[in-house]
Design a protein around this motif. Sequence first.
Motif, PDB file in Angstrom:
ATOM      1  N   ALA A   1      -6.975   1.219  -7.147  1.00  0.00           N
ATOM      2  CA  ALA A   1      -5.699   1.927  -7.115  1.00  0.00           C
ATOM      3  C   ALA A   1      -4.645   1.062  -6.437  1.00  0.00           C
ATOM      4  O   ALA A   1      -4.869   0.499  -5.379  1.00  0.00           O
ATOM      5  CB  ALA A   1      -5.863   3.241  -6.358  1.00  0.00           C
ATOM      6  N   SER A   2      -3.492   0.938  -7.047  1.00  0.00           N
ATOM      7  CA  SER A   2      -2.443   0.076  -6.533  1.00  0.00           C
ATOM      8  C   SER A   2      -1.774   0.679  -5.312  1.00  0.00           C
ATOM      9  O   SER A   2      -1.655   1.889  -5.180  1.00  0.00           O
ATOM     10  CB  SER A   2      -1.375  -0.149  -7.616  1.00  0.00           C
ATOM     11  N   VAL A   3      -1.333  -0.195  -4.417  1.00  0.00           N
ATOM     12  CA  VAL A   3      -0.430   0.220  -3.352  1.00  0.00           C
ATOM     13  C   VAL A   3       0.947   0.333  -3.976  1.00  0.00           C
ATOM     14  O   VAL A   3       1.406  -0.603  -4.629  1.00  0.00           O
ATOM     15  CB  VAL A   3      -0.410  -0.808  -2.211  1.00  0.00           C
ATOM     16  N   PRO A   4       1.634   1.470  -3.869  1.00  0.00           N
ATOM     17  CA  PRO A   4       2.935   1.623  -4.519  1.00  0.00           C
ATOM     18  C   PRO A   4       3.912   0.537  -4.083  1.00  0.00           C
ATOM     19  O   PRO A   4       3.943   0.158  -2.905  1.00  0.00           O
ATOM     20  CB  PRO A   4       3.412   3.007  -4.034  1.00  0.00           C
ATOM     21  N   PRO A   5       4.691  -0.009  -5.015  1.00  0.00           N
ATOM     22  CA  PRO A   5       5.718  -0.979  -4.637  1.00  0.00           C
ATOM     23  C   PRO A   5       6.595  -0.425  -3.534  1.00  0.00           C
ATOM     24  O   PRO A   5       6.967   0.741  -3.547  1.00  0.00           O
ATOM     25  CB  PRO A   5       6.502  -1.194  -5.938  1.00  0.00           C
ATOM     26  N   GLY A   6       6.901  -1.255  -2.572  1.00  0.00           N
ATOM     27  CA  GLY A   6       7.709  -0.824  -1.436  1.00  0.00           C
ATOM     28  C   GLY A   6       6.894  -0.349  -0.267  1.00  0.00           C
ATOM     29  O   GLY A   6       7.404  -0.244   0.849  1.00  0.00           O
ATOM     30  N   ALA A   7       5.594  -0.068  -0.481  1.00  0.00           N
ATOM     31  CA  ALA A   7       4.734   0.401   0.600  1.00  0.00           C
ATOM     32  C   ALA A   7       4.178  -0.782   1.382  1.00  0.00           C
ATOM     33  O   ALA A   7       4.111  -1.903   0.901  1.00  0.00           O
ATOM     34  CB  ALA A   7       3.594   1.242   0.033  1.00  0.00           C
ATOM     35  N   ALA A   8       3.747  -0.500   2.617  1.00  0.00           N
ATOM     36  CA  ALA A   8       3.182  -1.542   3.456  1.00  0.00           C
ATOM     37  C   ALA A   8       1.790  -1.939   2.959  1.00  0.00           C
ATOM     38  O   ALA A   8       1.052  -1.120   2.425  1.00  0.00           O
ATOM     39  CB  ALA A   8       3.086  -1.044   4.895  1.00  0.00           C
ATOM     40  N   GLN A   9       1.440  -3.202   3.118  1.00  0.00           N
ATOM     41  CA  GLN A   9       0.115  -3.687   2.765  1.00  0.00           C
ATOM     42  C   GLN A   9      -0.818  -3.517   3.965  1.00  0.00           C
ATOM     43  O   GLN A   9      -0.595  -4.133   5.015  1.00  0.00           O
ATOM     44  CB  GLN A   9       0.197  -5.172   2.381  1.00  0.00           C
ATOM     45  N   PRO A  10      -1.861  -2.703   3.855  1.00  0.00           N
ATOM     46  CA  PRO A  10      -2.748  -2.452   5.003  1.00  0.00           C
ATOM     47  C   PRO A  10      -3.364  -3.718   5.592  1.00  0.00           C
ATOM     48  O   PRO A  10      -3.510  -3.836   6.807  1.00  0.00           O
ATOM     49  CB  PRO A  10      -3.824  -1.532   4.418  1.00  0.00           C
ATOM     50  N   THR A  11      -3.704  -4.683   4.741  1.00  0.00           N
ATOM     51  CA  THR A  11      -4.367  -5.874   5.261  1.00  0.00           C
ATOM     52  C   THR A  11      -3.415  -6.815   6.003  1.00  0.00           C
ATOM     53  O   THR A  11      -3.855  -7.786   6.607  1.00  0.00           O
ATOM     54  CB  THR A  11      -5.050  -6.652   4.115  1.00  0.00           C
ATOM     55  N   LEU A  12      -2.114  -6.530   5.948  1.00  0.00           N
ATOM     56  CA  LEU A  12      -1.140  -7.315   6.724  1.00  0.00           C
ATOM     57  C   LEU A  12      -0.662  -6.543   7.951  1.00  0.00           C
ATOM     58  O   LEU A  12       0.305  -6.948   8.594  1.00  0.00           O
ATOM     59  CB  LEU A  12       0.065  -7.698   5.850  1.00  0.00           C
ATOM     60  N   GLY A  13      -1.331  -5.432   8.257  1.00  0.00           N
ATOM     61  CA  GLY A  13      -0.894  -4.588   9.363  1.00  0.00           C
ATOM     62  C   GLY A  13      -0.780  -5.316  10.686  1.00  0.00           C
ATOM     63  O   GLY A  13       0.134  -5.069  11.478  1.00  0.00           O
ATOM     64  N   ALA A  14      -1.689  -6.247  10.944  1.00  0.00           N
ATOM     65  CA  ALA A  14      -1.677  -6.962  12.221  1.00  0.00           C
ATOM     66  C   ALA A  14      -0.533  -7.970  12.317  1.00  0.00           C
ATOM     67  O   ALA A  14      -0.218  -8.458  13.405  1.00  0.00           O
ATOM     68  CB  ALA A  14      -3.017  -7.682  12.424  1.00  0.00           C
ATOM     69  N   TYR A  15       0.090  -8.282  11.194  1.00  0.00           N
ATOM     70  CA  TYR A  15       1.154  -9.293  11.164  1.00  0.00           C
ATOM     71  C   TYR A  15       2.534  -8.688  10.930  1.00  0.00           C
ATOM     72  O   TYR A  15       3.536  -9.372  11.122  1.00  0.00           O
ATOM     73  CB  TYR A  15       0.870 -10.312  10.060  1.00  0.00           C
ATOM     74  N   ARG A  16       2.585  -7.437  10.509  1.00  0.00           N
ATOM     75  CA  ARG A  16       3.849  -6.815  10.134  1.00  0.00           C
ATOM     76  C   ARG A  16       4.610  -6.346  11.369  1.00  0.00           C
ATOM     77  O   ARG A  16       4.057  -5.750  12.277  1.00  0.00           O
ATOM     78  CB  ARG A  16       3.581  -5.642   9.188  1.00  0.00           C
ATOM     79  N   VAL A  17       5.907  -6.615  11.377  1.00  0.00           N
ATOM     80  CA  VAL A  17       6.800  -6.149  12.441  1.00  0.00           C
ATOM     81  C   VAL A  17       7.769  -5.154  11.826  1.00  0.00           C
ATOM     82  O   VAL A  17       8.546  -5.504  10.934  1.00  0.00           O
ATOM     83  CB  VAL A  17       7.574  -7.317  13.082  1.00  0.00           C
ATOM     84  N   GLY A  18       7.728  -3.890  12.240  1.00  0.00           N
ATOM     85  CA  GLY A  18       8.619  -2.882  11.677  1.00  0.00           C
ATOM     86  C   GLY A  18       8.123  -2.398  10.333  1.00  0.00           C
ATOM     87  O   GLY A  18       6.947  -2.511   9.988  1.00  0.00           O
ATOM     88  N   THR A  19       9.036  -1.863   9.539  1.00  0.00           N
ATOM     89  CA  THR A  19       8.691  -1.251   8.261  1.00  0.00           C
ATOM     90  C   THR A  19       9.255  -2.051   7.088  1.00  0.00           C
ATOM     91  O   THR A  19      10.127  -2.906   7.264  1.00  0.00           O
ATOM     92  CB  THR A  19       9.237   0.187   8.191  1.00  0.00           C
ATOM     93  N   ILE A  20       8.770  -1.746   5.893  1.00  0.00           N
ATOM     94  CA  ILE A  20       9.294  -2.365   4.679  1.00  0.00           C
ATOM     95  C   ILE A  20      10.701  -1.847   4.422  1.00  0.00           C
ATOM     96  O   ILE A  20      10.965  -0.648   4.499  1.00  0.00           O
ATOM     97  CB  ILE A  20       8.407  -2.030   3.473  1.00  0.00           C
ATOM     98  N   GLU A  21      11.629  -2.751   4.119  1.00  0.00           N
ATOM     99  CA  GLU A  21      12.993  -2.362   3.807  1.00  0.00           C
ATOM    100  C   GLU A  21      13.340  -2.836   2.402  1.00  0.00           C
ATOM    101  O   GLU A  21      12.815  -3.836   1.922  1.00  0.00           O
ATOM    102  CB  GLU A  21      13.972  -2.986   4.809  1.00  0.00           C
ATOM    103  N   GLU A  22      14.219  -2.120   1.751  1.00  0.00           N
ATOM    104  CA  GLU A  22      14.692  -2.533   0.437  1.00  0.00           C
ATOM    105  C   GLU A  22      16.145  -2.972   0.553  1.00  0.00           C
ATOM    106  O   GLU A  22      16.998  -2.223   1.030  1.00  0.00           O
ATOM    107  CB  GLU A  22      14.573  -1.398  -0.573  1.00  0.00           C
TER     108      GLU A  22
END
Length: 237
Positions: free
Chosen positions: A20-41
């Motif tokens: 099942a795809s992660v919806p476009p615009g959603a955060a990637q769980p496997t990058l959680g440790a590297y992500r700062v803040g939220t996804i923005e468009e």
Amino acid sequence: MPRTPLAILPVLLLLTGCAASVPPGAAQPTLGAYRVGTIEEKTSIDDWDGTFIQNDGSTSFTIVDGNDSGTTVTYTVKTIGDGEWELSTTDRSTWYWSKGVGGMVCTKNVDVPSGSTSTFDPPLLVIPKSMEPGTPVTAKGRITVVHTDNPSSQMASGTWTTSISHDGDVTLKLGDDEVECTRIHTQYAADLGLATVDRESWDYYAKGRGWVAMVFKETVTKVIIPEHTTGTWILSK
């Protein structure tokens, strides 16, 4: 743009998923440790050349999730002409990119383990020049796979389709740096007769640094037997 270990379908890397795809615009769980803040468009890409044209030299990517997790891959960029580049991962694959009016395209891929070379007609669209956030740009064409050492010997041929969008922007922490990234979502499918490839990937590019991370899912079906591959690659140095 990493390589999945395929027997005769080397090239179909850059590029719809095995789960099942992660919806476009959603955060990637496997990058959680590297992500700062939220996804923005955002409404546009401010500096297309500065974001997507990569600097010559070698860097390392760490595979932090999926197949080959825990290993490191050396990635090298080399300018080979005006608006032409060779992008390679050691002992895996080499891609040949060029910049045209419509954006960045891949003309050829050489896969080392399988000893095969794939060409695209027209060249495979990789990064469109014009992208409205969340709105896909589509393309299609034909693919031919030959033996690298004997180009007159064809291994397979068929068709490809791709759908590419600028689906979000996010800040990633790479070492001590917080890097603002443009995320490109690609859905790719190829039909080579006895085999099909479906791939979904999210590639992260940063101004002045080029490609810095990727999350992908891929299914290769040979006759009726599917092979699933996943991965998260992130720039390590």
